[in-house]
Write a protein that holds these residues in place. Structure first.
Motif, PDB file in Angstrom:
ATOM      1  N   THR A   1       0.847  -1.197   0.000  1.00  0.00           N
ATOM      2  CA  THR A   1       0.000   0.000   0.000  1.00  0.00           C
ATOM      3  C   THR A   1       0.879   1.243   0.000  1.00  0.00           C
ATOM      4  O   THR A   1       2.062   1.179   0.316  1.00  0.00           O
ATOM      5  CB  THR A   1      -0.887   0.061   1.263  1.00  0.00           C
ATOM      6  OG1 THR A   1      -0.044  -0.025   2.418  1.00  0.00           O
ATOM      7  CG2 THR A   1      -1.906  -1.066   1.287  1.00  0.00           C
ATOM      8  N   TYR A   2       0.270   2.371  -0.347  1.00  0.00           N
ATOM      9  CA  TYR A   2       0.992   3.635  -0.258  1.00  0.00           C
ATOM     10  C   TYR A   2       1.392   3.920   1.183  1.00  0.00           C
ATOM     11  O   TYR A   2       2.516   4.328   1.456  1.00  0.00           O
ATOM     12  CB  TYR A   2       0.119   4.787  -0.776  1.00  0.00           C
ATOM     13  CG  TYR A   2      -0.113   4.753  -2.265  1.00  0.00           C
ATOM     14  CD1 TYR A   2       0.863   5.206  -3.144  1.00  0.00           C
ATOM     15  CD2 TYR A   2      -1.305   4.262  -2.797  1.00  0.00           C
ATOM     16  CE1 TYR A   2       0.648   5.177  -4.525  1.00  0.00           C
ATOM     17  CE2 TYR A   2      -1.521   4.230  -4.161  1.00  0.00           C
ATOM     18  CZ  TYR A   2      -0.540   4.690  -5.024  1.00  0.00           C
ATOM     19  OH  TYR A   2      -0.742   4.654  -6.374  1.00  0.00           O
ATOM     20  N   LEU A   3       0.451   3.708   2.101  1.00  0.00           N
ATOM     21  CA  LEU A   3       0.682   4.074   3.494  1.00  0.00           C
ATOM     22  C   LEU A   3       0.402   2.886   4.402  1.00  0.00           C
ATOM     23  O   LEU A   3      -0.464   2.060   4.118  1.00  0.00           O
ATOM     24  CB  LEU A   3      -0.244   5.239   3.882  1.00  0.00           C
ATOM     25  CG  LEU A   3       0.037   6.547   3.134  1.00  0.00           C
ATOM     26  CD1 LEU A   3      -1.123   7.517   3.308  1.00  0.00           C
ATOM     27  CD2 LEU A   3       1.342   7.172   3.634  1.00  0.00           C
ATOM     28  N   ALA A   4       1.138   2.833   5.502  1.00  0.00           N
ATOM     29  CA  ALA A   4       0.904   1.783   6.492  1.00  0.00           C
ATOM     30  C   ALA A   4      -0.331   2.137   7.311  1.00  0.00           C
ATOM     31  O   ALA A   4      -0.546   3.304   7.642  1.00  0.00           O
ATOM     32  CB  ALA A   4       2.111   1.652   7.410  1.00  0.00           C
ATOM     33  N   PRO A   5      -1.144   1.157   7.656  1.00  0.00           N
ATOM     34  CA  PRO A   5      -2.277   1.443   8.539  1.00  0.00           C
ATOM     35  C   PRO A   5      -1.772   1.673   9.963  1.00  0.00           C
ATOM     36  O   PRO A   5      -0.759   1.092  10.363  1.00  0.00           O
ATOM     37  CB  PRO A   5      -3.107   0.161   8.467  1.00  0.00           C
ATOM     38  CG  PRO A   5      -2.091  -0.908   8.213  1.00  0.00           C
ATOM     39  CD  PRO A   5      -1.044  -0.274   7.329  1.00  0.00           C
ATOM     40  N   LEU A   6      -2.472   2.495  10.706  1.00  0.00           N
ATOM     41  CA  LEU A   6      -2.069   2.776  12.088  1.00  0.00           C
ATOM     42  C   LEU A   6      -2.725   1.782  13.040  1.00  0.00           C
ATOM     43  O   LEU A   6      -3.376   2.146  14.016  1.00  0.00           O
ATOM     44  CB  LEU A   6      -2.406   4.226  12.436  1.00  0.00           C
ATOM     45  CG  LEU A   6      -1.685   5.251  11.540  1.00  0.00           C
ATOM     46  CD1 LEU A   6      -2.153   6.666  11.857  1.00  0.00           C
ATOM     47  CD2 LEU A   6      -0.177   5.136  11.678  1.00  0.00           C
ATOM     48  N   VAL A   7      -2.545   0.538  12.719  1.00  0.00           N
ATOM     49  CA  VAL A   7      -2.936  -0.586  13.578  1.00  0.00           C
ATOM     50  C   VAL A   7      -1.797  -1.599  13.481  1.00  0.00           C
ATOM     51  O   VAL A   7      -1.008  -1.558  12.534  1.00  0.00           O
ATOM     52  CB  VAL A   7      -4.252  -1.263  13.107  1.00  0.00           C
ATOM     53  CG1 VAL A   7      -5.446  -0.340  13.288  1.00  0.00           C
ATOM     54  CG2 VAL A   7      -4.145  -1.732  11.659  1.00  0.00           C
ATOM     55  N   PRO A   8      -1.704  -2.502  14.461  1.00  0.00           N
ATOM     56  CA  PRO A   8      -0.689  -3.550  14.317  1.00  0.00           C
ATOM     57  C   PRO A   8      -0.991  -4.336  13.046  1.00  0.00           C
ATOM     58  O   PRO A   8      -2.150  -4.695  12.808  1.00  0.00           O
ATOM     59  CB  PRO A   8      -0.897  -4.440  15.547  1.00  0.00           C
ATOM     60  CG  PRO A   8      -1.855  -3.747  16.431  1.00  0.00           C
ATOM     61  CD  PRO A   8      -2.561  -2.700  15.640  1.00  0.00           C
ATOM     62  N   HIS A   9       0.021  -4.566  12.246  1.00  0.00           N
ATOM     63  CA  HIS A   9      -0.227  -5.256  10.976  1.00  0.00           C
ATOM     64  C   HIS A   9       1.041  -5.981  10.557  1.00  0.00           C
ATOM     65  O   HIS A   9       2.149  -5.547  10.866  1.00  0.00           O
ATOM     66  CB  HIS A   9      -0.630  -4.258   9.890  1.00  0.00           C
ATOM     67  CG  HIS A   9       0.437  -3.248   9.595  1.00  0.00           C
ATOM     68  ND1 HIS A   9       0.590  -2.098  10.333  1.00  0.00           N
ATOM     69  CD2 HIS A   9       1.445  -3.230   8.682  1.00  0.00           C
ATOM     70  CE1 HIS A   9       1.623  -1.409   9.878  1.00  0.00           C
ATOM     71  NE2 HIS A   9       2.165  -2.073   8.874  1.00  0.00           N
ATOM     72  N   VAL A  10       0.852  -7.067   9.848  1.00  0.00           N
ATOM     73  CA  VAL A  10       2.002  -7.779   9.309  1.00  0.00           C
ATOM     74  C   VAL A  10       2.469  -7.058   8.057  1.00  0.00           C
ATOM     75  O   VAL A  10       1.680  -6.815   7.139  1.00  0.00           O
ATOM     76  CB  VAL A  10       1.662  -9.242   8.978  1.00  0.00           C
ATOM     77  CG1 VAL A  10       2.869  -9.934   8.346  1.00  0.00           C
ATOM     78  CG2 VAL A  10       1.227  -9.981  10.231  1.00  0.00           C
ATOM     79  N   HIS A  11       3.738  -6.728   8.040  1.00  0.00           N
ATOM     80  CA  HIS A  11       4.305  -6.074   6.867  1.00  0.00           C
ATOM     81  C   HIS A  11       4.785  -7.132   5.886  1.00  0.00           C
ATOM     82  O   HIS A  11       5.663  -7.928   6.208  1.00  0.00           O
ATOM     83  CB  HIS A  11       5.476  -5.183   7.273  1.00  0.00           C
ATOM     84  CG  HIS A  11       6.122  -4.504   6.110  1.00  0.00           C
ATOM     85  ND1 HIS A  11       5.718  -3.271   5.659  1.00  0.00           N
ATOM     86  CD2 HIS A  11       7.107  -4.905   5.276  1.00  0.00           C
ATOM     87  CE1 HIS A  11       6.441  -2.934   4.606  1.00  0.00           C
ATOM     88  NE2 HIS A  11       7.297  -3.913   4.353  1.00  0.00           N
TER      89      HIS A  11
END
Lengths: 335, 335
Positions: free
Chosen positions: B84-94
């Motif tokens: 994605t363009y931006l990371a979500p502001l939640v814990p997430h697997v990159h």
């Protein structure tokens, strides 16, 4: 398996102070140790750098124990980036990219609140699964110094261990004294203010493990040595019931006379397990030296061994698998 | 719960082509839709932007259905950043930050190999847990166009659905024709080369879901509409046994006469489930319009509903919870 192994990665600028950390061949290389440790668990060798992390004298990372235990017991691994210079080149949960600051100059972790909140959300999701137990290890160069600072700020008369047989206690104590002076606090002054101790002197690994443990309400094994004492002390001060926690470490930490592992664990009121690994008969000096006080623990080595033992393997089998992995690495080195 | 809901986030430049996507108030805002959808599942509203994703005409994101189902059934959610363009502001697997390119000009996803490998590693770790079923949803603006391109490249005579009641089929077909011309291929030419179809015309969501499904060997519910047809076609061409897969979507996708959901699913040989949600009696036009062909599916809405139904809730209860959540949002808007 009802357990999952979580590896939390953290960096702190404290590891760059010469003499503080041997969790890397040089202070600068300690920046790469957390991602390289994580990668070694998934691949034959790290990707971010072409060799496993070693001490300045060439002793291999304790990730080799974790990897050995996992090859035997096949437990699931979740890598969590609590806060590091670089992202590991493995799938990992992103919590933050905040690195702990040198607490002699400024508060270590202004981001502690966001990190704890994010990690707590992750813990809550894990709590909704069938998973009954988190085994949380860490890779955080310089982390025994931040741990001792947090413990002292909270009034524990503790000495943390070291990956070196010559625990640099006087250097640690000097660094901590400078930090306390900068912050204007005295030993024990933050006894009832654990989050301020975390903010002033902690590291992103601690904040992440605290958050995970607050969100996940079942059993939590804190897989580490004296660094996990600091996490335990924080959790206790946050009024968590310590009976659902355990620290799993190695016999090398327990036997470290320069540290106060057992005494401080008792003071906190957390039970402990020590993996009875034996590298004394290894054909490799790098492993035999574990028996002489090198490395000792890290990357959740003790907790991973505990998972292998719960799965029916013996400490001897884990030690033998470590030997095999190290031989493989040596073979790769000089083909 | 033996199931886990995984939300895979993806962006593709294709969503910026005017008229292609209504998964955002403007083409530019579709960049924010994946992280905002993920955040809305965890918070009262997104953090990266101060409102939930809407169509240009103001219809709410299907994340509201997923959130409603989760509030009822309390299933665990794992957010995965496929690219994605931006990371979500939640814990997430990159997994990656690679965004799919506009395939009219260049191959869409040169990074497909790394993304599939990373996601496969994650799937393998999940496979080691007690989790028996992955329910994988997605948020990928522009994704029905990449899906149709991949399906056409692989020889399926498919038309994908749209979040608009006026499916922009002629625009999609023109975009795809330009892509095929640029790549020098004809319809069906990549029938036996699914990874090349993915590289040329796919998006990071597809690559991530394919990788997850290759690594996790138990049951996988592909929670989406016609985009998941493309994923299914890729998995079939990779010689996966389709009997462990199912597509869960909504009745609105199944009823879409401008698309070929049921026909193409049959051709692929994957079973389907359609959530029987009914918003016709909603007090809000934004929800009632779902019955008129707006939005239809996304963020795994159908799969999340399926999890709620497995947990003992009725479609009516999910619909009622959606109404409640939307009322709450409207209340926040004008306090």
């Amino acid at each position: 398996m009802k357990s999952i192994f979580i590896l939390v990665l953290g960096n702190t600028e404290v590891s760059l102070i010469p003499g503080i950390s041997v969790a890397g061949a040089t202070p600068e290389l300690t920046k790469l140790t957390p991602p390289a440790d994580a990668e070694y668990l998934f691949y034959e060798k790290p990707r971010i750098i072409d060799a496993i992390p070693v001490t300045p004298e060439g002793h291999p990372t304790p990730a080799i124990i974790t990897k050995a235990a996992r090859e035997l017991a096949n437990f699931p691994i979740l890598v969590v980036r609590g806060g590091t210079y670089l992202a590991p080149l493995v799938p990992h949960v992103h919590i933050s990219s905040a690195v702990g600051r040198d607490f002699r100059r400024e508060p270590a972790l202004p981001e502690f609140g966001e990190i704890v909140r994010m990690a707590k959300l992750l813990g809550e999701e894990l709590n909704r699964t069938e998973i009954e137990e988190l085994v949380i290890g860490e890779s955080t160069p310089g982390g025994t110094t931040t741990a001792q600072a947090v413990l002292w700020a909270m009034g524990y008369d503790a000495r943390t261990s070291s990956a070196s047989p010559e625990n640099p206690q006087s250097l640690k104590e000097q660094v901590i004294a400078e930090g306390f002076q900068r912050a204007g606090i005295e030993r024990g002054q933050l006894k009832d203010n654990p989050l301020e101790a975390l903010r002033q002197f902690g590291d992103p690994m601690m904040a992440t493990v605290v958050g995970l443990a607050l969100g996940f309400r079942k059993n939590v094994v804190l897989a580490g040595g004296t660094q996990m004492l600091a996490v335990s002390a924080l959790l206790k001060a946050l009024e968590e019931d310590m009976s659902r926690f355990m620290i799993a470490t190695t016999k090398w930490v327990v036997r470290d006379k320069s540290a106060t592992f057992i005494e401080t664990a008792k003071e906190i009121g957390i039970i402990t397990y020590a993996a009875d690994l034996d590298f004394s008969k290894s054909e490799f000096k790098g492993l035999r030296d574990y028996e002489n006080g090198y490395v000792k623990e890290g990357v959740g080595a003790g907790g991973a061994t505990w998972l292998a033992i719960k799965a029916g393997f013996s400490p001897e089998e884990v030690s033998a698998k470590v030997e095999e992995l190290y031989r493989r690495l040596m073979g790769m080195k000089s083909p």
